[in-house]
Motif scaffolding. Structure first.
Motif, mmCIF file in Angstrom:
data_model
loop_
_atom_site.group_PDB
_atom_site.id
_atom_site.type_symbol
_atom_site.label_atom_id
_atom_site.label_comp_id
_atom_site.label_asym_id
_atom_site.label_seq_id
_atom_site.Cartn_x
_atom_site.Cartn_y
_atom_site.Cartn_z
ATOM 1 N N PHE A 122 -12.259 -18.498 22.584
ATOM 2 C CA PHE A 122 -11.313 -18.181 21.538
ATOM 3 C C PHE A 122 -10.668 -19.442 21.001
ATOM 4 O O PHE A 122 -10.263 -20.325 21.759
ATOM 5 C CB PHE A 122 -10.211 -17.247 22.055
ATOM 6 N N CYS A 123 -10.551 -19.477 19.696
ATOM 7 C CA CYS A 123 -9.790 -20.504 19.010
ATOM 8 C C CYS A 123 -8.455 -19.889 18.584
ATOM 9 O O CYS A 123 -8.383 -18.688 18.265
ATOM 10 C CB CYS A 123 -10.564 -20.988 17.790
ATOM 11 N N ALA A 124 -7.406 -20.687 18.585
ATOM 12 C CA ALA A 124 -6.095 -20.215 18.158
ATOM 13 C C ALA A 124 -5.374 -21.332 17.425
ATOM 14 O O ALA A 124 -5.695 -22.518 17.593
ATOM 15 C CB ALA A 124 -5.270 -19.747 19.351
ATOM 16 N N SER A 125 -4.407 -20.946 16.617
ATOM 17 C CA SER A 125 -3.559 -21.932 15.957
ATOM 18 C C SER A 125 -2.117 -21.473 16.043
ATOM 19 O O SER A 125 -1.846 -20.291 16.291
ATOM 20 C CB SER A 125 -3.978 -22.127 14.497
ATOM 21 N N SER A 126 -1.195 -22.412 15.874
ATOM 22 C CA SER A 126 0.220 -22.047 15.980
ATOM 23 C C SER A 126 1.060 -22.790 14.956
ATOM 24 O O SER A 126 0.777 -23.929 14.588
ATOM 25 C CB SER A 126 0.750 -22.304 17.386
ATOM 26 N N ASP A 127 2.107 -22.117 14.566
ATOM 27 C CA ASP A 127 3.080 -22.637 13.614
ATOM 28 C C ASP A 127 4.373 -22.859 14.379
ATOM 29 O O ASP A 127 4.915 -21.909 14.940
ATOM 30 C CB ASP A 127 3.286 -21.617 12.500
ATOM 31 N N PRO A 128 4.891 -24.066 14.446
ATOM 32 C CA PRO A 128 6.087 -24.323 15.250
ATOM 33 C C PRO A 128 7.290 -23.504 14.833
ATOM 34 O O PRO A 128 8.178 -23.244 15.637
ATOM 35 C CB PRO A 128 6.335 -25.824 15.065
ATOM 36 N N ARG A 129 7.324 -23.076 13.580
ATOM 37 C CA ARG A 129 8.473 -22.282 13.134
ATOM 38 C C ARG A 129 8.411 -20.874 13.687
ATOM 39 O O ARG A 129 9.433 -20.235 13.846
ATOM 40 C CB ARG A 129 8.503 -22.236 11.608
ATOM 41 N N ARG A 130 7.240 -20.383 13.976
ATOM 42 C CA ARG A 130 7.094 -19.006 14.438
ATOM 43 C C ARG A 130 6.842 -18.935 15.940
ATOM 44 O O ARG A 130 6.955 -17.890 16.532
ATOM 45 C CB ARG A 130 5.943 -18.327 13.700
ATOM 46 N N ASN A 131 6.432 -20.010 16.519
ATOM 47 C CA ASN A 131 6.272 -20.116 17.964
ATOM 48 C C ASN A 131 5.099 -19.369 18.569
ATOM 49 O O ASN A 131 4.740 -19.642 19.682
ATOM 50 C CB ASN A 131 7.571 -19.689 18.683
ATOM 51 N N GLY A 132 4.557 -18.412 17.907
ATOM 52 C CA GLY A 132 3.438 -17.679 18.495
ATOM 53 C C GLY A 132 2.102 -18.239 18.051
ATOM 54 O O GLY A 132 2.025 -19.171 17.259
ATOM 55 N N TYR A 133 1.037 -17.681 18.596
ATOM 56 C CA TYR A 133 -0.324 -18.086 18.277
ATOM 57 C C TYR A 133 -1.015 -17.011 17.443
ATOM 58 O O TYR A 133 -0.744 -15.819 17.594
ATOM 59 C CB TYR A 133 -1.162 -18.246 19.552
ATOM 60 N N THR A 134 -1.967 -17.455 16.613
ATOM 61 C CA THR A 134 -2.894 -16.557 15.940
ATOM 62 C C THR A 134 -4.280 -16.864 16.465
ATOM 63 O O THR A 134 -4.696 -18.031 16.476
ATOM 64 C CB THR A 134 -2.844 -16.749 14.418
ATOM 65 N N PHE A 135 -4.989 -15.820 16.888
ATOM 66 C CA PHE A 135 -6.294 -15.995 17.513
ATOM 67 C C PHE A 135 -7.430 -15.609 16.580
ATOM 68 O O PHE A 135 -7.296 -14.704 15.757
ATOM 69 C CB PHE A 135 -6.405 -15.129 18.772
ATOM 70 N N GLY A 136 -8.557 -16.293 16.767
ATOM 71 C CA GLY A 136 -9.791 -15.850 16.164
ATOM 72 C C GLY A 136 -10.382 -14.687 16.942
ATOM 73 O O GLY A 136 -9.857 -14.294 17.991
ATOM 74 N N SER A 137 -11.488 -14.153 16.446
ATOM 75 C CA SER A 137 -12.087 -12.967 17.068
ATOM 76 C C SER A 137 -13.023 -13.305 18.218
ATOM 77 O O SER A 137 -13.514 -12.398 18.889
ATOM 78 C CB SER A 137 -12.830 -12.140 16.026
ATOM 79 N N GLY A 138 -13.275 -14.569 18.448
ATOM 80 C CA GLY A 138 -14.019 -14.969 19.629
ATOM 81 C C GLY A 138 -15.497 -15.229 19.398
ATOM 82 O O GLY A 138 -16.096 -14.725 18.450
ATOM 83 N N THR A 139 -16.063 -16.045 20.288
ATOM 84 C CA THR A 139 -17.499 -16.309 20.335
ATOM 85 C C THR A 139 -17.979 -15.972 21.731
ATOM 86 O O THR A 139 -17.484 -16.520 22.709
ATOM 87 C CB THR A 139 -17.811 -17.786 20.045
#
Lengths: 112, 115
Positions: free
Chosen positions: A90-107
């Motif tokens: 899984f790949c994920a990215s994060s925005d410091p203002r929101r603190n959480g992660y958004t994930f891709g759907s996976g390989t």
């Protein structure tokens, strides 16, 4: 839709082959991450990139390399695949203002 | 060191009953706490977070979580479970005081809701 896109969704490799997993996000996030998920072991961090131009090792970096190509893209490379690298990535990215992660759907990668 | 524990690998409840998925944590500063859900063959989806403020946090799909500082817990709850809630649930934490934005993840709890 905005989010994290991973390619490919499935891959079968032979031992010793190489491949690159691609990840791109369109949310202008600074930080990006690569995880592997194995049964009973939760999510284990492979590498992360706190910002464009920087990368750091996570818990399980051996056998992997990464490239933060630009702010949007963060790729994971297996130079010589081994059966122990059979996993869901899984790949994920994060925005410091929101603190959480958004994930891709996976390989889902299988090394035979 | 930061850590997260989800003491139950599996939780089973009947549809319509309340559910609780447990999470305890350890951080040196103020905790930022998260719950994510993973449906089969999908990526993780954000449910809710606690940064500051009210101890009871409401999130997606009718879920809520209660932050308890004295017990260092952040249990996920729902008053009435649905079969469609069956999934893998992950708790995560980071230290709000530091610049390190990496999340520390629990191992996950598999929730089964029986019709």
């Amino acid at each position: 839709n905005a989010g994290v896109t991973q390619t490919p969704k499935f891959q079968v490799l032979k031992t010793g082959q190489s491949m690159t997993l691609q990840c791109a996000q369109d949310m202008n996030h600074n930080s990006m991450y690569w995880y592997r998920q194995d049964p009973g072991m939760g999510l284990r961090l492979i590498y992360y990139s706190a910002s464009e131009g920087t990368t750091d090792k996570g818990e399980v970096p051996n056998g992997y390399n990464v490239s933060r190509l630009n702010k949007r893209e963060f790729s994971l490379r297996l130079e010589s695949a081994a059966p122990s690298q059979t996993s869901v990535y899984f790949c994920a990215s994060s925005d410091p203002r929101r603190n959480g992660y958004t994930f891709g759907s996976g390989t889902r990668l299988t090394v035979v | 060191a930061q850590s997260v524990a989800q003491p139950e690998d599996q939780v089973n409840v009947a549809e319509g009953n309340p559910l609780t998925v447990k999470c305890t944590y350890s951080v040196s500063g103020n905790p930022y706490l998260f719950w994510y859900v993973q449906y089969p063959n999908r990526g993780l989806q954000f449910l809710l977070k606690y940064i500051t403020g009210d101890n009871l946090v409401k999130g997606s799909y009718g879920f809520e979580a209660e932050f308890n500082k004295s017990q260092t817990s952040f249990h996920l709850k729902k008053p009435s479970a649905l079969v469609s809630d069956s999934a893998l649930y992950f708790c995560a934490v980071r230290d709000g005081a530091g610049n390190n934005r990496k999340l520390i993840w629990g191992l996950g709890t598999s929730l089964g809701v029986n019709p």
